[in-house]
Design an enzyme around this catalytic site. Sequence first.
Site, PDB file in Angstrom:
ATOM      1  N   GLY A   1      29.520  73.185  28.275  1.00 14.35           N
ATOM      2  CA  GLY A   1      29.385  74.652  28.189  1.00 14.35           C
ATOM      3  C   GLY A   1      27.959  75.167  28.280  1.00 14.35           C
ATOM      4  O   GLY A   1      27.732  76.374  28.254  1.00 14.35           O
TER       5      GLY A   1
ATOM      6  N   TYR B   1      40.273  68.859  45.818  1.00 15.34           N
ATOM      7  CA  TYR B   1      40.473  67.506  46.344  1.00 15.34           C
ATOM      8  C   TYR B   1      41.163  66.590  45.319  1.00 15.34           C
ATOM      9  O   TYR B   1      41.325  65.402  45.562  1.00 15.34           O
ATOM     10  CB  TYR B   1      39.195  66.904  46.930  1.00 15.34           C
ATOM     11  CG  TYR B   1      37.970  66.800  46.041  1.00 15.34           C
ATOM     12  CD1 TYR B   1      37.981  66.045  44.873  1.00 15.34           C
ATOM     13  CD2 TYR B   1      36.769  67.397  46.424  1.00 15.34           C
ATOM     14  CE1 TYR B   1      36.856  65.911  44.081  1.00 15.34           C
ATOM     15  CE2 TYR B   1      35.633  67.277  45.638  1.00 15.34           C
ATOM     16  CZ  TYR B   1      35.681  66.533  44.460  1.00 15.34           C
ATOM     17  OH  TYR B   1      34.560  66.406  43.684  1.00 15.34           O
TER      18      TYR B   1
HETATM   19  C1  HXC Z   1      24.540  56.027  44.086  1.00 14.15           C
HETATM   20  C2  HXC Z   1      24.127  56.456  41.862  1.00 14.15           C
HETATM   21  C3  HXC Z   1      23.622  57.741  42.171  1.00 14.15           C
HETATM   22  C4  HXC Z   1      23.601  58.121  43.563  1.00 14.15           C
HETATM   23  C5  HXC Z   1      23.520  57.465  40.035  1.00 14.15           C
HETATM   24  N1  HXC Z   1      24.021  56.339  40.528  1.00 14.15           N
HETATM   25  N2  HXC Z   1      23.271  58.352  41.020  1.00 14.15           N
HETATM   26  N3  HXC Z   1      24.585  55.620  42.797  1.00 14.15           N
HETATM   27  N4  HXC Z   1      24.077  57.236  44.462  1.00 14.15           N
HETATM   28  N5  HXC Z   1      23.154  59.313  43.928  1.00 14.15           N
HETATM   29  C6  HXC Z   1      24.417  55.136  39.789  1.00 14.15           C
HETATM   30  C7  HXC Z   1      23.278  54.536  38.974  1.00 14.15           C
HETATM   31  O1  HXC Z   1      22.442  53.716  39.751  1.00 14.15           O
HETATM   32  C8  HXC Z   1      24.061  53.756  37.920  1.00 14.15           C
HETATM   33  O2  HXC Z   1      24.599  52.578  38.437  1.00 14.15           O
HETATM   34  C9  HXC Z   1      25.249  54.664  37.643  1.00 14.15           C
HETATM   35  O3  HXC Z   1      25.407  55.496  38.808  1.00 14.15           O
HETATM   36  C10 HXC Z   1      25.057  55.559  36.432  1.00 14.15           C
HETATM   37  O4  HXC Z   1      23.871  56.314  36.631  1.00 14.15           O
HETATM   38  P1  HXC Z   1      23.041  56.914  35.415  1.00 14.15           P
HETATM   39  O5  HXC Z   1      21.953  57.733  35.979  1.00 14.15           O
HETATM   40  O6  HXC Z   1      22.683  55.828  34.447  1.00 14.15           O
HETATM   41  O7  HXC Z   1      24.181  57.795  34.705  1.00 14.15           O
HETATM   42  P2  HXC Z   1      24.081  59.001  33.717  1.00 14.15           P
HETATM   43  O8  HXC Z   1      22.704  59.144  33.154  1.00 14.15           O
HETATM   44  O9  HXC Z   1      25.208  58.838  32.786  1.00 14.15           O
HETATM   45  O10 HXC Z   1      24.301  60.286  34.672  1.00 14.15           O
HETATM   46  C11 HXC Z   1      25.548  60.571  35.223  1.00 14.15           C
HETATM   47  C12 HXC Z   1      25.430  61.115  36.644  1.00 14.15           C
HETATM   48  C13 HXC Z   1      24.453  62.317  36.739  1.00 14.15           C
HETATM   49  C14 HXC Z   1      26.851  61.521  37.073  1.00 14.15           C
HETATM   50  C15 HXC Z   1      24.940  60.005  37.584  1.00 14.15           C
HETATM   51  O11 HXC Z   1      24.425  62.841  38.062  1.00 14.15           O
HETATM   52  C16 HXC Z   1      24.807  63.432  35.787  1.00 14.15           C
HETATM   53  O12 HXC Z   1      24.345  63.424  34.637  1.00 14.15           O
HETATM   54  N6  HXC Z   1      25.680  64.413  36.199  1.00 14.15           N
HETATM   55  C17 HXC Z   1      26.174  65.485  35.326  1.00 14.15           C
HETATM   56  C18 HXC Z   1      26.270  66.810  36.018  1.00 14.15           C
HETATM   57  C19 HXC Z   1      27.032  66.830  37.336  1.00 14.15           C
HETATM   58  O13 HXC Z   1      27.196  65.783  37.985  1.00 14.15           O
HETATM   59  N7  HXC Z   1      27.445  68.027  37.759  1.00 14.15           N
HETATM   60  C20 HXC Z   1      28.123  68.202  39.035  1.00 14.15           C
HETATM   61  C21 HXC Z   1      29.559  68.447  38.842  1.00 14.15           C
HETATM   62  S1  HXC Z   1      30.233  69.083  40.351  1.00 14.15           S
HETATM   63  P3  HXC Z   1      23.878  51.119  38.214  1.00 14.15           P
HETATM   64  O14 HXC Z   1      24.798  50.140  38.846  1.00 14.15           O
HETATM   65  O15 HXC Z   1      22.535  51.214  38.883  1.00 14.15           O
HETATM   66  O16 HXC Z   1      23.771  50.940  36.719  1.00 14.15           O
HETATM   67  C22 HXC Z   1      31.838  68.544  40.464  1.00 14.15           C
HETATM   68  C23 HXC Z   1      32.820  69.058  41.516  1.00 14.15           C
HETATM   69  C24 HXC Z   1      32.258  69.637  42.678  1.00 14.15           C
HETATM   70  O17 HXC Z   1      32.262  67.781  39.736  1.00 14.15           O
HETATM   71  C25 HXC Z   1      33.199  70.130  43.756  1.00 14.15           C
HETATM   72  C26 HXC Z   1      32.426  71.085  44.630  1.00 14.15           C
HETATM   73  C27 HXC Z   1      33.146  71.783  45.665  1.00 14.15           C
HETATM   74  P1  NAP Z   2      27.359  71.482  35.907  1.00  9.42           P
HETATM   75  O1  NAP Z   2      26.588  72.684  35.504  1.00  9.42           O
HETATM   76  O2  NAP Z   2      26.624  70.254  36.254  1.00  9.42           O
HETATM   77  O3  NAP Z   2      28.405  71.189  34.747  1.00  9.42           O
HETATM   78  C1  NAP Z   2      28.757  69.935  34.294  1.00  9.42           C
HETATM   79  C2  NAP Z   2      28.536  69.913  32.798  1.00  9.42           C
HETATM   80  O4  NAP Z   2      29.066  68.706  32.259  1.00  9.42           O
HETATM   81  C3  NAP Z   2      27.051  69.959  32.404  1.00  9.42           C
HETATM   82  O5  NAP Z   2      26.869  70.983  31.457  1.00  9.42           O
HETATM   83  C4  NAP Z   2      26.785  68.596  31.782  1.00  9.42           C
HETATM   84  O6  NAP Z   2      25.869  68.721  30.707  1.00  9.42           O
HETATM   85  C5  NAP Z   2      28.170  68.212  31.287  1.00  9.42           C
HETATM   86  N1  NAP Z   2      28.349  66.767  31.188  1.00  9.42           N
HETATM   87  C6  NAP Z   2      28.138  65.836  32.149  1.00  9.42           C
HETATM   88  N2  NAP Z   2      28.378  64.616  31.669  1.00  9.42           N
HETATM   89  C7  NAP Z   2      28.778  64.769  30.379  1.00  9.42           C
HETATM   90  C8  NAP Z   2      29.170  63.886  29.361  1.00  9.42           C
HETATM   91  N3  NAP Z   2      29.210  62.558  29.565  1.00  9.42           N
HETATM   92  N4  NAP Z   2      29.501  64.389  28.138  1.00  9.42           N
HETATM   93  C9  NAP Z   2      29.443  65.722  27.938  1.00  9.42           C
HETATM   94  N5  NAP Z   2      29.084  66.615  28.852  1.00  9.42           N
HETATM   95  C10 NAP Z   2      28.747  66.150  30.071  1.00  9.42           C
HETATM   96  O7  NAP Z   2      28.317  71.782  37.170  1.00  9.42           O
HETATM   97  P2  NAP Z   2      29.436  72.909  37.417  1.00  9.42           P
HETATM   98  O8  NAP Z   2      29.437  73.173  38.861  1.00  9.42           O
HETATM   99  O9  NAP Z   2      29.284  74.028  36.458  1.00  9.42           O
HETATM  100  O10 NAP Z   2      30.779  72.119  37.086  1.00  9.42           O
HETATM  101  C11 NAP Z   2      31.659  72.546  36.050  1.00  9.42           C
HETATM  102  C12 NAP Z   2      33.072  72.075  36.341  1.00  9.42           C
HETATM  103  O11 NAP Z   2      33.563  72.707  37.522  1.00  9.42           O
HETATM  104  C13 NAP Z   2      33.208  70.582  36.571  1.00  9.42           C
HETATM  105  O12 NAP Z   2      34.409  70.111  36.007  1.00  9.42           O
HETATM  106  C14 NAP Z   2      33.278  70.480  38.067  1.00  9.42           C
HETATM  107  O13 NAP Z   2      33.942  69.323  38.499  1.00  9.42           O
HETATM  108  C15 NAP Z   2      34.083  71.734  38.377  1.00  9.42           C
HETATM  109  N6  NAP Z   2      33.975  72.206  39.764  1.00  9.42           N
HETATM  110  C16 NAP Z   2      32.843  72.821  40.179  1.00  9.42           C
HETATM  111  C17 NAP Z   2      32.791  73.317  41.473  1.00  9.42           C
HETATM  112  C18 NAP Z   2      31.598  74.049  41.986  1.00  9.42           C
HETATM  113  O14 NAP Z   2      31.602  74.448  43.151  1.00  9.42           O
HETATM  114  N7  NAP Z   2      30.585  74.272  41.182  1.00  9.42           N
HETATM  115  C19 NAP Z   2      33.892  73.141  42.321  1.00  9.42           C
HETATM  116  C20 NAP Z   2      35.018  72.478  41.863  1.00  9.42           C
HETATM  117  C21 NAP Z   2      35.056  72.037  40.563  1.00  9.42           C
HETATM  118  P3  NAP Z   2      24.822  67.557  30.291  1.00  9.42           P
HETATM  119  O15 NAP Z   2      24.224  67.026  31.543  1.00  9.42           O
HETATM  120  O16 NAP Z   2      23.877  68.264  29.396  1.00  9.42           O
HETATM  121  O17 NAP Z   2      25.632  66.527  29.550  1.00  9.42           O
END
Ligand code: HXC
Ligand code: NAP
Length: 292
Positions: free
Chosen positions: A23, A156
């Site tokens: 959030g 998806y």
């Molecule tokens: C390949 C990767 C990578 C990359 C990380 N890894 N990034 N591999 N390409 N770009 C690998 C790392 O090397 C590691 O593997 C493993 O993934 C875990 O990475 P960490 O950095 O240690 O993980 P962590 O710190 O837990 O971070 C998680 C994360 C990061 C998912 C990688 O991006 C994150 O914190 N994301 C949170 C926010 C987010 O993703 N928001 C977007 C949501 S959008 P190894 O083997 O090296 O240990 C969405 C829908 C969108 O969901 C739809 C849109 C239309």
């Molecule tokens: P975002 O800002 O990156 O939101 C993801 C949130 O999840 C962040 O606040 C992140 O906070 C939190 N998070 C990630 N890993 C976590 C963990 N292990 N424990 C607790 N919190 C965690 O991206 P967003 O676009 O707003 O995405 C929100 C939702 O919408 C997601 O479910 C995404 O799949 C969905 N969605 C987004 C889009 C789009 O176009 N934006 C489209 C389809 C679906 P921290 O990094 O601080 O933990």
Amino acid sequence: MDYTQKMMQADALKGKTIVVTGGGSGLGKAMTTYFLELGANVVISSRNQEKIDNTARELEVQTGGSVLAVPCDVRHYDQVEALVQQSCEKFGSVDILVNNAAGNFISPTERLSSNAFDTIIDIVLKGTKNCTLAFGKHWIAQKQTQKVVLNIVTTYAWTGSAYVVPSATAKAGVLAMTRSLAVEWAKYGMRFNAIAPGPFPTKGAWDRLLPGNLKEQFDLAKKVPLKRVGAHQELANLAAYLVSDFSAYINGEVITIDGGEWLKGAGQFNLLEDIPEELWDMLEAMIRAKKG
Ligand code: HXC
Ligand code: NAP
């Protein structure tokens, strides 16, 4: 009136306590803001304490509502149980859980380590499972009813998608969980629904899905029949409706909010959109000439 305006009547969520995972940023923050404006108390959680503390302070000032920020990594069940406990200690009980936290990045699947794949599954699928199980068990044990779980998936979840395979796999699981528990836990007074958003620009998603100049190269608005991306308030309006008592008869549903994006990719002849208007006279004549 336009789609960026606020839809619900004032106080539509008054007296409700809502937990929004993830959030502190993006769509989770947009939903939290609107829930507060509609009178709810909101608990926001994520891994980054500073981020959620700042968001909580900002939104309390902006809306006059009450926000509790609880650091919690949804991958760890003990942290989620602590989230349940702290939320109840602060607000007495929790009425609504929004499973919004997610992790994602684009990558050819063969480049992924096993741990990279697991990381996305653990945040999205296992994290949603952890929160759903912890809150669900708590509500059942306390014999509390009229509870709502809203899961944020993607389109998806049912089409699948190349280059985000762990996310697609996990979101499909979340959708299956939504529909399964909508039936199984209805007897305990819980409703389960999902929202499948199309492209809604957020920093979290765009930095990981369209890094560098991919933003210019792949303008996602062009894939949408309505020729635009979503506005955060549109999604907040839908979420507020789905967690409110106004949607009391909606259970087990996934509502797509994507301007027709996924269907455009699906329909076999949708590519005929590219045919210029003036060519249709000629094509029609050619087809009619085949008669008999
Ligand atoms: C390949 C990767 C990578 C990359 C990380 N890894 N990034 N591999 N390409 N770009 C690998 C790392 O090397 C590691 O593997 C493993 O993934 C875990 O990475 P960490 O950095 O240690 O993980 P962590 O710190 O837990 O971070 C998680 C994360 C990061 C998912 C990688 O991006 C994150 O914190 N994301 C949170 C926010 C987010 O993703 N928001 C977007 C949501 S959008 P190894 O083997 O090296 O240990 C969405 C829908 C969108 O969901 C739809 C849109 C239309
Ligand atoms: P975002 O800002 O990156 O939101 C993801 C949130 O999840 C962040 O606040 C992140 O906070 C939190 N998070 C990630 N890993 C976590 C963990 N292990 N424990 C607790 N919190 C965690 O991206 P967003 O676009 O707003 O995405 C929100 C939702 O919408 C997601 O479910 C995404 O799949 C969905 N969605 C987004 C889009 C789009 O176009 N934006 C489209 C389809 C679906 P921290 O990094 O601080 O933990």
